[in-house]
Design a protein around this motif. Structure first.
Motif, short mmCIF file in Angstrom:
data_model
loop_
_atom_site.label_atom_id
_atom_site.label_comp_id
_atom_site.label_asym_id
_atom_site.label_seq_id
_atom_site.Cartn_x
_atom_site.Cartn_y
_atom_site.Cartn_z
N ALA A 1 0.84 -1.21 0.00
CA ALA A 1 0.00 0.00 0.00
C ALA A 1 0.87 1.25 0.00
CB ALA A 1 -0.92 -0.01 1.21
N ALA A 2 1.99 1.22 0.74
CA ALA A 2 2.89 2.37 0.77
C ALA A 2 3.50 2.62 -0.61
CB ALA A 2 4.00 2.13 1.80
N GLU A 3 3.91 1.56 -1.29
CA GLU A 3 4.47 1.71 -2.64
C GLU A 3 3.43 2.28 -3.60
OE1 GLU A 3 5.88 -2.15 -3.62
OE2 GLU A 3 7.75 -1.96 -2.48
N ALA A 4 2.21 1.77 -3.52
CA ALA A 4 1.15 2.26 -4.41
C ALA A 4 0.86 3.74 -4.15
CB ALA A 4 -0.12 1.43 -4.21
N MET A 5 0.82 4.15 -2.88
CA MET A 5 0.57 5.56 -2.56
C MET A 5 1.72 6.45 -3.02
SD MET A 5 -1.06 5.03 1.26
CE MET A 5 -1.24 6.78 1.60
N ALA A 6 2.95 5.95 -2.88
CA ALA A 6 4.11 6.74 -3.33
C ALA A 6 4.06 6.95 -4.84
CB ALA A 6 5.41 6.03 -2.93
N ASN A 7 3.75 5.90 -5.58
CA ASN A 7 3.65 6.03 -7.04
C ASN A 7 2.49 6.93 -7.44
OD1 ASN A 7 5.84 4.42 -7.99
ND2 ASN A 7 4.71 2.58 -7.45
N ALA A 8 1.40 6.87 -6.67
CA ALA A 8 0.24 7.72 -6.97
C ALA A 8 0.57 9.19 -6.78
CB ALA A 8 -0.94 7.32 -6.07
N VAL A 9 1.53 9.50 -5.92
CA VAL A 9 1.96 10.88 -5.75
C VAL A 9 3.01 11.26 -6.79
CG1 VAL A 9 3.13 12.49 -4.18
CG2 VAL A 9 1.42 10.91 -3.28
N ALA A 10 3.96 10.35 -7.03
CA ALA A 10 5.11 10.67 -7.89
C ALA A 10 4.73 10.85 -9.35
CB ALA A 10 6.19 9.59 -7.76
N PHE A 11 3.92 9.94 -9.88
CA PHE A 11 3.63 10.00 -11.32
C PHE A 11 2.91 11.29 -11.73
CE2 PHE A 11 4.69 5.50 -11.76
CZ PHE A 11 5.27 5.51 -13.02
N PRO A 12 1.86 11.72 -11.02
CA PRO A 12 1.25 13.00 -11.43
C PRO A 12 2.20 14.19 -11.28
CG PRO A 12 -0.25 11.74 -10.03
CD PRO A 12 1.07 11.06 -9.97
N LEU A 13 2.97 14.21 -10.17
CA LEU A 13 3.87 15.35 -9.96
C LEU A 13 4.94 15.42 -11.04
CD1 LEU A 13 4.47 15.54 -6.10
CD2 LEU A 13 3.05 17.01 -7.55
N MET A 14 5.35 14.27 -11.55
CA MET A 14 6.37 14.26 -12.59
C MET A 14 5.90 15.04 -13.82
SD MET A 14 8.17 10.98 -14.46
CE MET A 14 6.64 10.35 -15.19
N PHE A 15 4.61 14.94 -14.14
CA PHE A 15 4.09 15.58 -15.35
C PHE A 15 3.46 16.95 -15.08
CE2 PHE A 15 3.99 11.04 -16.41
CZ PHE A 15 4.73 11.06 -17.58
N ILE A 16 2.82 17.13 -13.93
CA ILE A 16 2.10 18.39 -13.71
C ILE A 16 2.85 19.34 -12.79
CG2 ILE A 16 -0.10 17.21 -14.05
CD1 ILE A 16 -0.59 17.39 -11.05
N GLY A 17 4.02 18.92 -12.29
CA GLY A 17 4.76 19.74 -11.36
C GLY A 17 5.91 20.50 -11.97
N GLY A 18 5.98 20.58 -13.30
CA GLY A 18 7.05 21.32 -13.95
C GLY A 18 8.40 20.64 -13.84
N ILE A 19 8.43 19.32 -13.61
CA ILE A 19 9.69 18.60 -13.47
C ILE A 19 10.09 17.95 -14.79
CG2 ILE A 19 10.87 16.75 -12.22
CD1 ILE A 19 8.84 17.27 -9.94
N TRP A 20 9.21 17.16 -15.35
CA TRP A 20 9.51 16.49 -16.62
C TRP A 20 8.96 17.25 -17.81
CZ3 TRP A 20 13.03 13.42 -18.13
CH2 TRP A 20 12.91 12.63 -19.26
N VAL A 21 7.88 17.99 -17.60
CA VAL A 21 7.27 18.80 -18.67
C VAL A 21 7.57 20.27 -18.36
CG1 VAL A 21 5.10 19.46 -19.79
CG2 VAL A 21 5.44 17.11 -18.99
N PRO A 22 8.10 21.04 -19.34
CA PRO A 22 8.41 22.46 -19.08
C PRO A 22 7.19 23.21 -18.56
CG PRO A 22 9.34 21.77 -21.18
CD PRO A 22 8.49 20.62 -20.70
N LYS A 23 7.43 24.15 -17.65
CA LYS A 23 6.33 24.87 -17.02
C LYS A 23 5.48 25.64 -18.03
CE LYS A 23 8.64 25.55 -12.56
NZ LYS A 23 9.18 26.53 -11.62
N TRP A 24 6.13 26.21 -19.07
CA TRP A 24 5.37 27.03 -20.00
C TRP A 24 4.38 26.21 -20.82
CZ3 TRP A 24 5.90 25.64 -25.08
CH2 TRP A 24 7.06 24.93 -25.42
N MET A 25 4.52 24.88 -20.81
CA MET A 25 3.58 24.02 -21.53
C MET A 25 2.37 23.65 -20.67
SD MET A 25 6.24 21.43 -23.47
CE MET A 25 4.91 20.57 -24.32
N LEU A 26 2.40 23.99 -19.40
CA LEU A 26 1.32 23.62 -18.49
C LEU A 26 0.23 24.69 -18.48
CD1 LEU A 26 3.50 22.46 -15.46
CD2 LEU A 26 2.40 20.99 -17.17
N PRO A 27 -1.00 24.31 -18.12
CA PRO A 27 -2.06 25.31 -17.93
C PRO A 27 -1.69 26.26 -16.80
CG PRO A 27 -2.97 23.08 -18.05
CD PRO A 27 -1.48 22.93 -17.96
N PRO A 28 -2.29 27.46 -16.77
CA PRO A 28 -1.93 28.46 -15.75
C PRO A 28 -2.01 27.94 -14.32
CG PRO A 28 -3.28 29.46 -17.46
CD PRO A 28 -3.25 28.00 -17.76
#
Length: 404
Positions: A310-337
């Motif tokens: 359960a801990a691994e699943a929760m960690a992945n559930a946090v990490a995967f969205p942040l990777m794409f919507i947190g300006g880490i893997w996708v440039p910030k200027w490509m994200l919605p405001p």
């Protein structure tokens, strides 16, 4: 120190024996960095496949048009077709179509040009609501406009030789009522292909810091419990602080290995880094801080989850969205405001910005730290780490009170 060294040595042996851990720490950053540097590493230049039908005689003028189109960098393939019907067939074909847009040189084109009369070219395109259709048409129009400009200059030069001096400005204005001067502006930071690849490699290092920190923090208590190591560790005189320090050092060790793999893969793909000692020190510090921040979130998850799975699943559930919507893997200027604002307050994203600023763009370490890691970012990291540590300590205390 002996305990910490022995613990880290044991974690390295686990890394080498565990296929899943070895994949996420070594293979994953290697594959992802090489893959995305090959996909995104080159500046995107739209190119079209252009169909050409010549109904006119094959004169020197027509041959010049063909040579000019072939030399145009935005034309990927020039396909000379025999008839207008064949061009229409190619345009109407289902994707992938033979051509994106077509040019027809009608009869009499060369004769009109050579005698100073107005000539006509035809542009044919598929009338669909597609952005690529508009792009293809714009490129073809640009080719025709450039051809028209060169012919106009030739006609104007010939006409001015026979025009009295006082009337020449009016003839020039008649030929070109509005003259457009195109002046490129040099950007403050030019993004080269090598910099794009370096940006991807640094981003991959921070992605690893995010995942490894979260997973190590989230499973820190449950893994020792599953392996049966918890009673021995808790009964040792070293105390829980040494155990916590060992887990955090494990996260830093794994992140260091993964970051080295990502940066080496980027260099193999052609990335160029600013490798001054100060820049390397700042980037390493930012990746380490990102790992500690992620591990602090993981420690919170460890206190919420009842089992390691359960801990691994929760960690992945946090990490995967942040990777794409947190300006880490996708440039910030490509994200919605809204997501851009999220990335501005997310400490891991700001640390990634600082690392990329010094390594990719050559920004001064002091300037990069002041711009990307203000005191609020460091304070947030310290607060989350303190909360995670307190929850982790509470887990250990409960395990002592209730060993089962």
């Amino acid at each position: 120190m002996g305990f910490l060294a022995g613990y880290l040595a044991a974690q390295l042996r686990i890394l080498l024996r565990s296929r899943s851990t070895l994949f996420w720490v070594v293979v994953f950053p290697l594959i992802m960095t090489l893959l995305f540097t090959s996909l995104w590493g080159k500046p995107a230049t739209p190119k079209i496949d252009l169909g050409l039908v010549v109904e006119d005689e094959h004169t020197a003028i027509v041959e010049g048009i063909v040579r000019g189109i072939n030399a145009t960098p935005m034309v990927d393939d020039l396909i000379v077709l025999d008839s207008r019907e064949e061009l229409l067939e190619q345009l109407r074909a289902p994707p992938p179509r033979g051509v994106d847009v077509g040019i027809v040189v009608p009869q009499g084109f060369s004769r009109n040009i050579s005698t100073g009369r107005q000539a006509c070219l035809e542009l044919l395109y598929l009338d669909t609501p597609s952005s690529w259709t508009n792009t293809s048409l714009a490129i073809a129009r640009g080719i025709v406009d450039e051809l028209s400009r060169r012919i106009r200059e030739h006609f104007l030069e010939a006409a001015l030789r026979y025009t009295p001096q006082q009337y020449r400005p009016y003839v020039v204005a008649l030929a070109e009522p509005v003259k457009v001067r195109v002046e490129p502006v040099e950007p403050e930071t030019a993004v080269t292909e090598a910099q794009v690849k370096a940006w991807i490699a640094l981003s991959m290092a921070v992605v690893e810091a995010l995942f490894i920190g979260l997973l190590v923090g989230a499973t820190s208590f449950h893994e020792e419990k599953r392996l049966g190591m918890l009673p021995a560790l808790l009964s040792s005189p070293l105390g829980s602080w040494s155990l916590l320090a060992a887990r955090l050092l494990t996260a830093l060790l794994y992140t260091g290995i993964a970051s080295a793999v990502a940066i080496a893969a980027g260099a193999l793909a052609g990335a160029e880094y600013s490798a001054s000692p100060a820049a390397v020190a700042v980037a390493a510090a930012m990746i380490a801080l990102a790992t500690l921040f992620s591990a602090s979130i993981g420690l919170v998850i460890s206190g919420l989850a009842k089992r390691q799975e359960a801990a691994e699943a929760m960690a992945n559930a946090v990490a995967f969205p942040l990777m794409f919507i947190g300006g880490i893997w996708v440039p910030k200027w490509m994200l919605p405001p809204l997501l851009q604002r999220l990335a501005e307050v997310l400490p891991v994203s700001r640390m990634a910005d600082a690392a990329r600023a010094v390594i990719v763009y050559g920004q001064g370490p002091g300037e990069a730290l002041a711009e990307h890691t203000p005191p609020t970012v460091l304070a947030a990291t310290a607060v989350f780490l303190a909360i995670g540590v307190l929850l982790y300590r509470r887990l250990l205390e409960k395990s002592i009170e209730h060993p089962g």
